[in-house]
Design an enzyme around this catalytic site. Structure first.
Site, mmCIF file in Angstrom:
data_model
loop_
_atom_site.group_PDB
_atom_site.id
_atom_site.type_symbol
_atom_site.label_atom_id
_atom_site.label_comp_id
_atom_site.label_asym_id
_atom_site.label_seq_id
_atom_site.Cartn_x
_atom_site.Cartn_y
_atom_site.Cartn_z
ATOM 1 N N LYS A 190 11.030 -5.308 16.595
ATOM 2 C CA LYS A 190 9.630 -5.363 17.007
ATOM 3 C C LYS A 190 9.451 -6.451 18.057
ATOM 4 C CE LYS A 190 7.555 -3.727 12.665
ATOM 5 N NZ LYS A 190 6.891 -2.521 13.163
ATOM 6 N N ARG A 234 9.444 5.449 5.699
ATOM 7 C CA ARG A 234 9.596 6.852 5.281
ATOM 8 C C ARG A 234 10.972 7.103 4.669
ATOM 9 N NH1 ARG A 234 8.261 8.712 11.335
ATOM 10 N NH2 ARG A 234 7.117 6.750 11.185
HETATM 11 N N1 BES Z 1 5.572 -1.307 8.945
HETATM 12 C C1 BES Z 1 5.357 -0.545 10.103
HETATM 13 C C2 BES Z 1 3.936 0.011 10.227
HETATM 14 C C3 BES Z 1 2.820 -0.986 10.377
HETATM 15 C C4 BES Z 1 2.310 -1.279 11.622
HETATM 16 C C5 BES Z 1 2.230 -1.557 9.268
HETATM 17 C C6 BES Z 1 1.242 -2.164 11.748
HETATM 18 C C7 BES Z 1 1.173 -2.447 9.394
HETATM 19 C C8 BES Z 1 0.686 -2.743 10.646
HETATM 20 C C9 BES Z 1 6.321 0.642 10.166
HETATM 21 O O1 BES Z 1 7.522 0.494 9.497
HETATM 22 C C10 BES Z 1 6.642 0.888 11.596
HETATM 23 O O2 BES Z 1 7.204 0.029 12.187
HETATM 24 N N2 BES Z 1 6.287 2.066 12.110
HETATM 25 C C11 BES Z 1 6.521 2.408 13.462
HETATM 26 C C12 BES Z 1 7.007 3.835 13.524
HETATM 27 C C13 BES Z 1 7.560 4.237 14.875
HETATM 28 C C14 BES Z 1 8.848 3.510 15.163
HETATM 29 C C15 BES Z 1 7.798 5.730 14.856
HETATM 30 C C16 BES Z 1 5.207 2.256 14.216
HETATM 31 O O3 BES Z 1 4.147 2.528 13.630
HETATM 32 O O4 BES Z 1 5.233 1.817 15.342
HETATM 33 ZN ZN ZN Z 2 9.009 -0.414 10.745
#
Ligand code: BES
Ligand code: ZN
Ligand code: ZN
Length: 491
Positions: A269, A343
């Site tokens: 991230k 997921r």
């Molecule tokens: N934990 C995150 C989702 C999230 C984002 C929770 C903001 C709380 C606040 C999740 O694991 C994630 O990183 N999802 C990605 C998916 C993408 C890579 C397809 C996302 O939402 O960007």
């Molecule tokens: Zn994630």
């Protein structure tokens, strides 16, 4: 801590009494309260408008040192949330002033169709939740929670109203427990530590606890879950909590995403997006806390809590984009992005519970996608379901508890977005649009036709700023919602 009591307010000596006041209608029968509210409303500085307040000292006719009048606004606009917010704000305000006990006058007449029992319940929720302070990591704490919150009701009403405190206390203690777990920093809640903490609390409450450790997960082929854990120094686990209710016919399985820190893995991230990722176990916290509270108040259902706990980190051992893993259910998955990890752990946990327990419903709770926050903002959860009644009951439960939920679609043709050239599926959609839907559709492939709902709480699980009855940090979203849902579903 929450007690319902009758008292003659002309006689009993007390420090602080809070008196909610309606702008355009009398809501008390008690002569002392009626006169006091009338007097406050007669002053220029107070009209009973929403969130307006007035503090008077040594008011004749009421033997409290301090009386706080609080405006509820117009009768026709008052709902449960108005009362929660009122009680939460009053309690928070009192924490600074350090009384050990605060009294609330409970309205003695229906307000906008809401019975006094409903008004009391909402006031108790707001007061109890507003009284929570997370101070584990602070040195000298000057502000302390109230020891007692008392709710004054009319003589004749007490017997009927008293039992409400027990349920409110159990459910709010669950919400607070979830908040505490969420607020703990990731260095203090590695998967091993969080597993131990949840298992310890659950055992203490009399739940049946099973822990599948890393070697058992390997042996049983939880390939998707293990792929997420691979980059971390900490070992993953799958925690199973069970609560059997005497004479209950149906079983509900709750599955909670327990990522103790989500760095994104090798798809690391960037910028600020990693900052609040200690809260990526909020689904796990809600599920664990719900089971623990259920052991105190026996809902109508047998409950299973399945909680996969991992940390998502980059390292030389981490899963790579392009890797292909085999899930517990047998389907192969190409890892399109290591940050779509939630997921992966959820499908293995879900496949395991449907196979092992054949529940009537499976409900997963997860901080799953940023896309859901883009769609619905920070205060509304997305609900995806293959079952109309279940979806409707969740939405209705959220309206009651003000844990707002919005139904989202599961369009069959969008499943094409999850196609992979090399494996049975990809863990990400082929476009960046509709990310919350793609994630839900991915999960939907692993429900084995069980009535299922997925609640994406990425927005409401964690808030950077405090609100009326919640401090900054974990909100405990989901616990009150699930208990309300158990009441709504046919047992
Ligand atoms: N934990 C995150 C989702 C999230 C984002 C929770 C903001 C709380 C606040 C999740 O694991 C994630 O990183 N999802 C990605 C998916 C993408 C890579 C397809 C996302 O939402 O960007
Ligand atoms: Zn994630
Ligand atoms: Zn995540």
């Amino acid at each position: 801590m929450l007690t319902v009591t009758t008292a003659d307010l002309k006689k009993i000596r007390l420090d602080t009494l809070a008196v909610p006041v309606c702008q355009d209608k009398a809501i008390y029968k008690d002569t002392a309260l009626k006169a006091a509210a009338k007097k406050a409303l007669g002053l220029k500085e107070f009209n009973g408008k929403k969130d307006e307040s007035l503090t008077l000292y040594d008011l004749p006719g009421i033997s409290a040192r301090r009386v706080i009048f609080w405006g509820l606004g117009k009768h026709a606009n008052i709902d449960r949330e108005t009362l929660r917010v009122m009680a939460g704000k009053i309690v928070k305000g009192c924490l600074q002033k350090e009384p050990a006990t605060v009294w609330f006058a409970v309205p003695e007449m229906k307000i906008n169709g809401l019975e006094t029992s409903t008004l009391l319940e909402a006031m108790q929720e707001g007061a109890c939740l507003g009284n929570h302070l997370f101070s584990k990591y602070k040195g000298d704490q000057k502000i302390k929670p109230l020891k007692q919150i008392k709710f004054r009701v009319a003589d004749g009403a007490a017997r009927k109203l008293r039992p409400i405190s027990k349920r409110v206390t159990a459910v709010c203690e669950g919400t607070i427990l979830a908040r505490e777990w969420i607020n703990v920093p990731s260095n203090d809640k590695t998967p091993e530590k969080l597993t131990r903490s949840i298992a310890g609390r659950a055992k203490k409450q009399g739940l049946k606890v099973r822990i599948l450790n890393e070697s058992q997960l390997k042996q049983k082929k939880f390939g998707a879950l293990l792929a997420v854990a691979a980059g971390s120094q900490s070992k993953p686990s799958l925690l199973i909590l069970e609560h059997k209710v005497p004479h209950a016919q149906k079983t509900i399985a709750l599955v909670g995403k327990g990522v103790t820190f989500d760095s994104g893995g090798l798809n690391i991230k960037t910028g600020n997006s990693m900052a609040s990722m200690k809260a990526d176990m909020s689904g796990a916290a809600a599920v664990a806390a719900t089971l623990i509270s259920a052991a105190k108040i026996n809902p109508k259902f047998n409950l299973i809590g399945a909680i996969p706990i991992v940390e998502n980190m980059p390292s030389g051992r981490a899963t790579r984009p392009g890797d292909i893993v085999r899930s517990y259910a047998g389907k192969t998955i190409e890892i399109g992005n290591t940050d779509a990890e939630g997921r992966l752990i959820l499908i293995d946990a879900m496949s395991y519970v449907v196979k092992t327990y054949q529940p009537h419903y499976v409900i997963d709770v997860a901080t799953l996608t940023g896309a859901c926050v883009v769609a619905l903002g920070e205060n509304i959860a997305g609900v995806f379901s293959n079952d109309e009644d279940l979806a409707g009951a969740i939405i209705a439960a959220g309206e009651k508890t003000h844990e707002r939920c919005w139904r989202m679609p599961l369009p069959e043709d969008y499943k094409d977005l999850l196609k992979s050239d090399f494996a049975d599926m990809s863990n990400i959609g082929s476009t960046r649009w509709g990310g919350a839907i793609a994630a839900a559709l991915f999960l939907s492939e692993f429900t084995a036709d069980t009535p299922w709902a997925h609640i994406d709480i990425a927005g409401p699980a964690y808030h950077g700023k405090e609100s009326a009855y919640c401090g900054a940090g974990g909100t405990g979203f989901g616990v009150r919602l699930l208990f309300e849902l158990f009441d709504k579903l046919e047992s």
